[in-house]
Design a protein around this motif. Sequence first.
Motif, PDB file in Angstrom:
ATOM      1  N   GLY A   1      13.261  -7.547   3.863  1.00 26.06           N
ATOM      2  CA  GLY A   1      12.219  -8.043   4.772  1.00 26.06           C
ATOM      3  C   GLY A   1      11.060  -7.083   4.921  1.00 26.06           C
ATOM      4  O   GLY A   1      10.291  -7.183   5.876  1.00 26.06           O
TER       5      GLY A   1
ATOM      6  N   ALA B   1       5.819  -7.942   8.058  1.00 29.09           N
ATOM      7  CA  ALA B   1       6.740  -8.632   8.961  1.00 29.09           C
ATOM      8  C   ALA B   1       7.436  -7.634   9.891  1.00 29.09           C
ATOM      9  O   ALA B   1       8.571  -7.837  10.318  1.00 29.09           O
ATOM     10  CB  ALA B   1       7.761  -9.424   8.158  1.00 29.09           C
TER      11      ALA B   1
ATOM     12  N   PRO C   1      16.292 -15.317   4.754  1.00 30.11           N
ATOM     13  CA  PRO C   1      15.929 -16.421   5.654  1.00 30.11           C
ATOM     14  C   PRO C   1      15.947 -17.756   4.910  1.00 30.11           C
ATOM     15  O   PRO C   1      15.501 -17.849   3.764  1.00 30.11           O
ATOM     16  CB  PRO C   1      14.518 -16.057   6.121  1.00 30.11           C
ATOM     17  CG  PRO C   1      14.014 -15.081   5.128  1.00 30.11           C
ATOM     18  CD  PRO C   1      15.200 -14.365   4.569  1.00 30.11           C
TER      19      PRO C   1
ATOM     20  N   ARG D   1      11.299 -20.716   6.897  1.00 34.57           N
ATOM     21  CA  ARG D   1      10.089 -19.908   7.106  1.00 34.57           C
ATOM     22  C   ARG D   1       9.022 -20.798   7.730  1.00 34.57           C
ATOM     23  O   ARG D   1       8.846 -21.934   7.293  1.00 34.57           O
ATOM     24  CB  ARG D   1       9.550 -19.390   5.774  1.00 34.57           C
ATOM     25  CG  ARG D   1      10.273 -18.205   5.227  1.00 34.57           C
ATOM     26  CD  ARG D   1       9.424 -17.508   4.164  1.00 34.57           C
ATOM     27  NE  ARG D   1      10.070 -16.287   3.719  1.00 34.57           N
ATOM     28  CZ  ARG D   1      10.986 -16.234   2.750  1.00 34.57           C
ATOM     29  NH1 ARG D   1      11.351 -17.337   2.136  1.00 34.57           N
ATOM     30  NH2 ARG D   1      11.527 -15.081   2.408  1.00 34.57           N
ATOM     31  N   HIS D   2       8.312 -20.276   8.679  1.00 32.28           N
ATOM     32  CA  HIS D   2       7.255 -21.070   9.296  1.00 32.28           C
ATOM     33  C   HIS D   2       6.118 -20.131   9.702  1.00 32.28           C
ATOM     34  O   HIS D   2       6.302 -19.279  10.554  1.00 32.28           O
ATOM     35  CB  HIS D   2       7.799 -21.810  10.522  1.00 32.28           C
ATOM     36  CG  HIS D   2       6.882 -22.899  10.992  1.00 32.28           C
ATOM     37  ND1 HIS D   2       7.153 -24.235  10.807  1.00 32.28           N
ATOM     38  CD2 HIS D   2       5.687 -22.849  11.611  1.00 32.28           C
ATOM     39  CE1 HIS D   2       6.166 -24.953  11.305  1.00 32.28           C
ATOM     40  NE2 HIS D   2       5.264 -24.145  11.806  1.00 32.28           N
ATOM     41  N   TYR D   3       4.971 -20.302   9.055  1.00 32.41           N
ATOM     42  CA  TYR D   3       3.799 -19.479   9.381  1.00 32.41           C
ATOM     43  C   TYR D   3       2.708 -20.404   9.915  1.00 32.41           C
ATOM     44  O   TYR D   3       2.409 -21.427   9.312  1.00 32.41           O
ATOM     45  CB  TYR D   3       3.302 -18.747   8.124  1.00 32.41           C
ATOM     46  CG  TYR D   3       4.157 -17.565   7.765  1.00 32.41           C
ATOM     47  CD1 TYR D   3       5.460 -17.742   7.307  1.00 32.41           C
ATOM     48  CD2 TYR D   3       3.665 -16.272   7.905  1.00 32.41           C
ATOM     49  CE1 TYR D   3       6.252 -16.652   6.991  1.00 32.41           C
ATOM     50  CE2 TYR D   3       4.455 -15.178   7.585  1.00 32.41           C
ATOM     51  CZ  TYR D   3       5.743 -15.367   7.131  1.00 32.41           C
ATOM     52  OH  TYR D   3       6.520 -14.289   6.832  1.00 32.41           O
TER      53      TYR D   3
ATOM     54  N   ASP E   1       8.128 -12.917  13.687  1.00 26.86           N
ATOM     55  CA  ASP E   1       8.394 -11.900  12.661  1.00 26.86           C
ATOM     56  C   ASP E   1       7.104 -11.305  12.126  1.00 26.86           C
ATOM     57  O   ASP E   1       7.071 -10.142  11.712  1.00 26.86           O
ATOM     58  CB  ASP E   1       9.209 -12.526  11.529  1.00 26.86           C
ATOM     59  CG  ASP E   1      10.582 -12.931  12.013  1.00 26.86           C
ATOM     60  OD1 ASP E   1      11.350 -12.042  12.379  1.00 26.86           O
ATOM     61  OD2 ASP E   1      10.864 -14.136  12.087  1.00 26.86           O
TER      62      ASP E   1
ATOM     63  N   GLU F   1      10.825 -16.297  10.485  1.00 30.32           N
ATOM     64  CA  GLU F   1      11.810 -16.437   9.416  1.00 30.32           C
ATOM     65  C   GLU F   1      13.181 -16.414  10.069  1.00 30.32           C
ATOM     66  O   GLU F   1      13.429 -15.600  10.955  1.00 30.32           O
ATOM     67  CB  GLU F   1      11.690 -15.268   8.426  1.00 30.32           C
ATOM     68  CG  GLU F   1      10.264 -15.059   7.954  1.00 30.32           C
ATOM     69  CD  GLU F   1      10.159 -14.262   6.670  1.00 30.32           C
ATOM     70  OE1 GLU F   1      11.096 -13.507   6.364  1.00 30.32           O
ATOM     71  OE2 GLU F   1       9.136 -14.431   5.975  1.00 30.32           O
TER      72      GLU F   1
ATOM     73  N   VAL G   1      14.726 -20.970  14.606  1.00 30.34           N
ATOM     74  CA  VAL G   1      13.297 -20.704  14.391  1.00 30.34           C
ATOM     75  C   VAL G   1      12.448 -21.554  15.336  1.00 30.34           C
ATOM     76  O   VAL G   1      11.476 -21.073  15.930  1.00 30.34           O
ATOM     77  CB  VAL G   1      12.918 -20.952  12.914  1.00 30.34           C
ATOM     78  CG1 VAL G   1      11.404 -21.027  12.738  1.00 30.34           C
ATOM     79  CG2 VAL G   1      13.501 -19.857  12.023  1.00 30.34           C
TER      80      VAL G   1
ATOM     81  N   GLU H   1       0.440 -20.658   6.022  1.00 33.10           N
ATOM     82  CA  GLU H   1       1.063 -20.573   4.695  1.00 33.10           C
ATOM     83  C   GLU H   1       0.067 -20.033   3.670  1.00 33.10           C
ATOM     84  O   GLU H   1       0.431 -19.299   2.748  1.00 33.10           O
ATOM     85  CB  GLU H   1       1.589 -21.943   4.263  1.00 33.10           C
ATOM     86  CG  GLU H   1       2.791 -22.424   5.075  1.00 33.10           C
ATOM     87  CD  GLU H   1       4.009 -21.513   4.916  1.00 33.10           C
ATOM     88  OE1 GLU H   1       4.181 -20.908   3.843  1.00 33.10           O
ATOM     89  OE2 GLU H   1       4.778 -21.391   5.889  1.00 33.10           O
TER      90      GLU H   1
ATOM     91  N   ARG I   1       0.123 -16.405   3.982  1.00 32.20           N
ATOM     92  CA  ARG I   1       1.361 -15.846   3.437  1.00 32.20           C
ATOM     93  C   ARG I   1       1.291 -15.759   1.907  1.00 32.20           C
ATOM     94  O   ARG I   1       1.677 -14.748   1.324  1.00 32.20           O
ATOM     95  CB  ARG I   1       2.559 -16.702   3.854  1.00 32.20           C
ATOM     96  CG  ARG I   1       3.904 -16.061   3.513  1.00 32.20           C
ATOM     97  CD  ARG I   1       5.063 -16.811   4.130  1.00 32.20           C
ATOM     98  NE  ARG I   1       5.403 -18.002   3.383  1.00 32.20           N
ATOM     99  CZ  ARG I   1       6.196 -17.999   2.298  1.00 32.20           C
ATOM    100  NH1 ARG I   1       6.706 -16.882   1.856  1.00 32.20           N
ATOM    101  NH2 ARG I   1       6.463 -19.121   1.672  1.00 32.20           N
TER     102      ARG I   1
END
Lengths: 484, 484
Positions: free
Chosen positions: A142, A165, A227, A230-232, A258, A303, A310, A335, A338
């Motif tokens: 991570g 993160a 993870p 994942r969610h951004y 995160d 994450e 989450v 995203e 990311r």
Amino acid sequence: MPESAREEMAVLLGVDHVLTAPEDRLGRASGLSYLDLLRRRGQGDFPVPDAVVLPADPEQVQGVLEICARYDVGVVPFGGGTSVVGGVSALRGSKDAVVTLDLARLDRLVSVDPVSRIAVLQAGVRGPDAERLLGAYGFTLGHVPQSFERATIGGFAATRSAGQASAGYGRFEDMVSGVRLATPRGEWRLGVAPASAAGPDLRQLAVGSEGALGVITEVAVRVRPVPLVRHYTGYVLDGWERGSAAVRTLAQHRVPADVIRLSDVDETEVSLSLNAGWKTSALRRYLDTRGVLEPCLLIVGFEGQSTREVSARRRETGRLLKKAGALRLGRTLGESWRRGRFSGPRQRDALLDNGVCVETLETAAHWSKLSQLRDEVRDALTKSLGSPIVMCHVSHAYEMGASLYFTVLTARDSDDPIGQWERAKRAACEAIDGLGTISHHHAVGVDHASYLEAEIGTLGIDVLRAAKAAVDPTGILNPGKLLT
Amino acid sequence: MPESAREEMAVLLGVDHVLTAPEDRLGRASGLSYLDLLRRRGQGDFPVPDAVVLPADPEQVQGVLEICARYDVGVVPFGGGTSVVGGVSALRGSKDAVVTLDLARLDRLVSVDPVSRIAVLQAGVRGPDAERLLGAYGFTLGHVPQSFERATIGGFAATRSAGQASAGYGRFEDMVSGVRLATPRGEWRLGVAPASAAGPDLRQLAVGSEGALGVITEVAVRVRPVPLVRHYTGYVLDGWERGSAAVRTLAQHRVPADVIRLSDVDETEVSLSLNAGWKTSALRRYLDTRGVLEPCLLIVGFEGQSTREVSARRRETGRLLKKAGALRLGRTLGESWRRGRFSGPRQRDALLDNGVCVETLETAAHWSKLSQLRDEVRDALTKSLGSPIVMCHVSHAYEMGASLYFTVLTARDSDDPIGQWERAKRAACEAIDGLGTISHHHAVGVDHASYLEAEIGTLGIDVLRAAKAAVDPTGILNPGKLLT
């Protein structure tokens, strides 16, 4: 470099692992700072090592140090070569010769303890390889600094690296359970328990030692399950003060994201307009209808192991952000960030080709001083450079404060490009002194060495020198770094 | 002690703050280990300082060190006097004279930064006073070791203390933002940012330095809002393995409790049967109907700002514990533990009066070694003492491992009570070596000094000696502690 020293290295490592060809030595002669890149483009000189040695394992690293100690040859440990503070420059200090010790062959996952969630990785393992090796066991580190694609485990530890993160995974030093170092006085191993009161924590002396107190050969790191979710998400806040207050609220609460990253209005404008896939004008119209005058983009990433878990953290974070006045812009923006998060260095190369002076610098301070620090660094850079573009973001947030990461762009002074940036950097460092740390995650290297005493005191410098003398009595380890 | 040294101290501090009466010197001559208490009851000798000095502020502490350095007088820093490892023993090492430096008058809250959530406290502030002073600003430290009622901020920092709520609030070193130390070579201040890559973290050298690298005079600590909601619950698990696995699950998840404490079956039996207010037999019948053969009591505590937030964490924790096979026993048991959690030392006095040998010791290890460590320490104590009662609990849990806290009771050997415990302690320390740390939160002091080298290596000892020589060239600071 004495011929007999080279011969002893060749016997120890094999002749193929002692490189003396100009291209091999040049290739490991410096890092990736703006000045490093300028010098590689012909602006000014830079030192080159007499040889590059490639030991295969910790024992061979130890053997190299023994030979170097006997011949009084300096040793520059080299991982991914991504230092932006001169940490891998082939300075020789008082030594007649210097070798660069490339850890690329120390590329193994040594062991995994799935119950304790600890993995031992050799120092030369690069970020993506660490993830691949650990992924086979269902684990991740991570740790994703911008240098992730090239930088190594040993480098992360030697420089107190912080990944993007860090809000969720911690800084690299938080992940270090144990270290194995080669020193001129023999091997040194630290770390037997998750926490200890057996005197000062010497792991925290090894971590951040930048090759000056030993060559890190193995690191026992804390790992976590890969993870599954994942969610951004992107948010926007109106103005720096409101934005940094929102980030502080998140950092001081118990249900963390995160990734937490807040761009100031200048960085927001540039990154939105650079981002071709984005319907900038539609977003801009939306912000106008909502009365957002100074949009500051906030990326929040999560994450975890399950959507349920989450989602719970996302809901709590969303609630706090709404209260703080944030507008949710949605997942696409998150995203997109990311996906592009390691691309900064590549963009820089293109800018360099076009006559741009482009560099980054970073610091950290307590929350109550953060805005003043940002103002003073911006002012210092602007005064020094004329009319640069100075962008800033909060890259790492803690309960007690946060880091500030500046990106500076200006027309390159073609007569004196080196001096142009040296003066600007000095002005920024002087602005930082007294308000924040001289480095939050880039380390000291050569560039910050003269500012260290202001931060840790004369006694701090004396203690570091004494520690160095204890493990490296003749001073062969990374001359001129950390300590001047 | 030279008369002129005493006179200079009296001029500096005022004659009332240089104490030489036998009762004053005896009162600060040792800590609270079983052997300390035995010696105070007439079993064997213990060293007594030549004087007790009480400086009023950091500047006077600095002044005392300057006088002591000039006259080559040893200095033993003294906070709450709760060391159980000999940390405040008035050893003089190679010095002819030694003074105990009592920090009781450094009892001020120096400053509060509510935005950054940092407070600066003087070293002599005791646990309850810290909470009172911070409480006036709506803040808490959340640091509650068993010594809380007497121990001081400086002592917490000097020994790397860990409080009972460490799962939520962290160990004391996690709370330390900055330190101010007096040393024979002048004042030393560390800590300008929430995180830094400016070389090794020297704060982590000051924290845990046990008075040997300086006298801590002020500590900048992270504070948090006073919790408005508290909820402590008791659970039971069947057997040590199932219990420690449940604790591991909690520690490795993202929604932590603030207190996690698991007793083994021996400790559970004793604490339930000692707890007079408890309908032990009703509980026992309940456990029998549920088929629990080896009940291990688990206390889980939550503190927070709102019922909503605490309930969310409780629910998540409850879900994980249910999955791990835990039976919920309810809040009364949890609250009962919370109310009695500082009473251990007082119970010990009563046991001592009744001819009991009673002492505690602690360690920590990675999860994969924890059960082996518990077995080997129990075996070592049992072999050495014949048929003692050995109770154990996990007092602090981390992602990578946990601490083990042992309480030992046996009939006191009236012929050689000192030797009886010295042999048992040595056996326990030897069992720990190679599996865990020699101390998780009691520190090194005198009692663990000979085991430190096995843990941090010869180089570790050399580095500490070098650091000490840099700040304390004549070795006046806490002779015989940390380093032998």
